[in-house]
Scaffold this active site. Structure first.
Site, PDB file in Angstrom:
ATOM      1  N   LYS A  52       6.364  23.134 -14.671  1.00  0.00           N
ATOM      2  CA  LYS A  52       5.599  21.910 -14.407  1.00  0.00           C
ATOM      3  C   LYS A  52       5.120  21.890 -12.954  1.00  0.00           C
ATOM      4  CE  LYS A  52       4.235  17.496 -14.909  1.00  0.00           C
ATOM      5  NZ  LYS A  52       4.304  16.246 -15.579  1.00  0.00           N
ATOM      6  N   HIS A  76       7.142   9.753 -28.595  1.00  0.00           N
ATOM      7  CA  HIS A  76       6.081  10.566 -28.006  1.00  0.00           C
ATOM      8  C   HIS A  76       6.265  12.061 -28.336  1.00  0.00           C
ATOM      9  CE1 HIS A  76       3.102  11.933 -25.150  1.00  0.00           C
ATOM     10  NE2 HIS A  76       4.002  12.716 -24.596  1.00  0.00           N
ATOM     11  N   GLU A  78       8.365  18.696 -25.319  1.00  0.00           N
ATOM     12  CA  GLU A  78       7.679  19.041 -24.064  1.00  0.00           C
ATOM     13  C   GLU A  78       8.228  20.365 -23.504  1.00  0.00           C
ATOM     14  OE1 GLU A  78       5.131  17.260 -23.172  1.00  0.00           O
ATOM     15  OE2 GLU A  78       5.461  15.172 -23.781  1.00  0.00           O
ATOM     16  N   GLU A 132      -5.195  16.569 -11.693  1.00  0.00           N
ATOM     17  CA  GLU A 132      -5.696  16.843 -13.039  1.00  0.00           C
ATOM     18  C   GLU A 132      -7.202  17.102 -13.064  1.00  0.00           C
ATOM     19  OE1 GLU A 132      -5.081  14.216 -16.690  1.00  0.00           O
ATOM     20  OE2 GLU A 132      -3.112  15.064 -16.332  1.00  0.00           O
ATOM     21  N   ARG A 187       0.804  -1.231   0.000  1.00  0.00           N
ATOM     22  CA  ARG A 187       0.000   0.000   0.000  1.00  0.00           C
ATOM     23  C   ARG A 187       0.832   1.274   0.000  1.00  0.00           C
ATOM     24  NH1 ARG A 187      -3.166  -2.801   3.827  1.00  0.00           N
ATOM     25  NH2 ARG A 187      -4.988  -3.709   2.845  1.00  0.00           N
ATOM     26  N   HIS A 218      -1.285  17.365 -27.238  1.00  0.00           N
ATOM     27  CA  HIS A 218      -1.447  15.933 -26.989  1.00  0.00           C
ATOM     28  C   HIS A 218      -2.730  15.338 -27.554  1.00  0.00           C
ATOM     29  CE1 HIS A 218       2.021  16.605 -24.492  1.00  0.00           C
ATOM     30  NE2 HIS A 218       2.073  15.345 -24.106  1.00  0.00           N
ATOM     31  N   LYS A 268       2.429  11.329 -11.488  1.00  0.00           N
ATOM     32  CA  LYS A 268       1.586  10.419 -12.295  1.00  0.00           C
ATOM     33  C   LYS A 268       2.405   9.167 -12.543  1.00  0.00           C
ATOM     34  CE  LYS A 268      -0.497  13.028 -15.781  1.00  0.00           C
ATOM     35  NZ  LYS A 268      -1.248  12.908 -17.037  1.00  0.00           N
ATOM     36  N   ASN A 295      -1.607  19.147 -21.511  1.00  0.00           N
ATOM     37  CA  ASN A 295      -1.921  18.286 -22.654  1.00  0.00           C
ATOM     38  C   ASN A 295      -1.878  19.036 -23.975  1.00  0.00           C
ATOM     39  OD1 ASN A 295      -2.285  15.965 -21.146  1.00  0.00           O
ATOM     40  ND2 ASN A 295      -4.385  16.550 -20.636  1.00  0.00           N
ATOM     41  N   ARG A 305      -4.256  21.393 -14.776  1.00  0.00           N
ATOM     42  CA  ARG A 305      -3.186  20.481 -15.220  1.00  0.00           C
ATOM     43  C   ARG A 305      -3.427  20.007 -16.650  1.00  0.00           C
ATOM     44  NH1 ARG A 305      -0.242  15.853 -11.472  1.00  0.00           N
ATOM     45  NH2 ARG A 305       1.152  15.100 -13.098  1.00  0.00           N
ATOM     46  N   HIS A 313      -1.472  12.257 -29.252  1.00  0.00           N
ATOM     47  CA  HIS A 313      -1.759  10.868 -28.869  1.00  0.00           C
ATOM     48  C   HIS A 313      -2.395  10.095 -30.020  1.00  0.00           C
ATOM     49  CE1 HIS A 313      -1.755  11.829 -24.303  1.00  0.00           C
ATOM     50  NE2 HIS A 313      -0.613  11.265 -24.660  1.00  0.00           N
TER      51      HIS A 313
END
Ligand code: NAD
Ligand code: ZN
Length: 359
Positions: free
Chosen positions: A226, A263, A184, A236, A120, A247, A142, A244, A240, A251
């Site tokens: 960031k 990417h 990025e 998010e 955990r 993206h 993330k 993207n 946040r 994506h």
């Protein structure tokens, strides 16, 4: 050494920006880590940095174990995580033990997820070695893995205890990966800070020559941008989302390319797409859109797609987990340094932009 602090209440942590690994023992002591630690790294990064890092970590009094996974996105799955759990079990890792991610975003995401879930949650540390990881993925908590063809489907928000960036690790990174990470970096300037965008634009050759002070400054600005977004919106819920930028198209192109493009390369095409859409919506000038494409090209990034089907790219967008109830949202530029989230449900407009992105 530059030290920044990500302010997230009791989950706050420092980011160290350095040019070697000699500050690691102090960073470990600062985070009050002790006992066992397992460095997770990949088959490319290990020969360059594993022994250097292990030495420094041992100096801080940690009992250091290590585990090397095969480099590449294909390792980012639950099998790799299971293998880590097994090792942690057999080495009797407990709640006060730690994992250390030494590598790019793949290693960082897997290690963070294993740390979030083993008993955990145990502590983990990010030592990012790719530009993408130094500029983006190591900060913000993330974590996750891909599942049955869906990228990052299984994951958790889980913050590291500290992030330790040695900018000189970029010297061994393949140059195509450096370019990919720059997408990025350019994105950060475009959404939040026009001055930083100009700085990157005018210092491109210094970046490709690994000029230490340029890399340090670039990293400091990346992390500042960031972290400020993450501090305001850790999970998010809103702001946040701005990260993207590029993206939504990116994506979709990434899946349509069957991941043959990196990417950042897809994000670069996506940024070009966001500017094209903003241009069609009268939000920015054609000069601005052209200037941004030139910046991306000067970072050796693609701004056009080759041989892909418009319908397929469009369908990929609709199936992206970020599309809400079939409505597509795009982060669009208002000017350099400022972007806004817009829902665009004009299928024809979206498809026209995809067509314009084709070579
Ligand atoms: P990566 O980890 O696969 O690294 C790219 C390649 O460079 C790999 O072959 C790696 O072995 C090699 N490498 C890394 N550092 C090196 C070094 N210093 N010297 C030599 N080789 C080196 O990929 P990446 O681009 O770093 O990260 C991509 C991953 O990050 C994706 O899985 C993506 O989903 C994830 N990501 C996560 C977040 C987040 O917020 N968690 C954000 C963006 C991307
Ligand atoms: Zn990205």
């Amino acid at each position: 050494m530059v030290k920044l602090n990500v302010e997230l209440g009791d989950r706050s942590y420092p980011i160290y920006i350095t040019s070697d690994f000699s500050g690691l023992p102090k960073a470990v002591q600062g985070a009050r880590l002790s006992g066992k630690a397992m460095v997770i790294t990949d088959s490319n990064v290990c020969s360059h940095y594993l022994s250097m890092c292990t030495e420094q970590l041992e100096e801080s009094g940690l009992e250091v174990h290590s585990h090397v996974i095969e480099a590449g996105e294909k390792s980012k799955n639950l099998d790799t995580v299971k293998e880590i759990y097994r090792l942690l079990m057999s080495e009797r890792f407990e709640r006060n033990s730690a994992l250390i991610a030494l590598g790019g975003g793949v290693v960082g995401d897997i290690t963070g997820f294993a740390a979030a879930t083993y008993v955990r949650g145990i502590s983990y540390v990010q030592i990012p070695t790719s530009l993408l990881a130094q500029a983006d993925s190591s900060i913000g908590g993330k974590t996750g893995v891909d599942f049955e063809g869906s990228k990052n489907l299984v994951g958790a928000f889980y913050q590291p205890r500290f992030v330790y960036i040695n900018v000189n690790t970029l010297r061994t990174l393949p140059v195509r990966e450096l370019s990919s990470g720059l997408a990025e970096v350019i994105k950060h300037g475009l959404i939040m800070n026009a001055e930083f965008y100009d700085y990157i634009d005018s210092n491109m050759s210094k970046i490709f020559n690994y000029d230490e002070s340029t890399l340090q400054y670039m990293t400091k600005m990346n992390c500042t941008i960031k972290k400020s977004v993450v501090e305001q919106d850790e999970r998010e819920g809103g702001l946040r989302e701005i990260l993207n930028f590029g993206h939504t198209f990116g994506h979709a192109v990434e899946s349509a390319s069957d991941f043959s493009l990196l990417h950042g390369e897809c994000v670069s095409i996506g940024i070009a797409g966001a500017f094209k859409m903003a241009l069609r919506l009268g939000m920015i000038s054609s000069e601005t859109a052209a200037a941004v494409e030139n910046t991306l090209k000067s970072a050796a990034l693609p701004v056009r797609i080759k041989g892909m089907d418009t319908q397929k790219i469009y369908d990929n967008m609709l199936h992206d987990k970020k599309a809400k109830n079939g409505r597509l949202s795009f982060i669009l530029p208002r000017e350099i340094g400022d972007a806004v989230s817009c829902v665009v449900d004009n299928e024809q407009l979206i498809k026209q932009v995809i067509e314009e992105l084709k070579e």
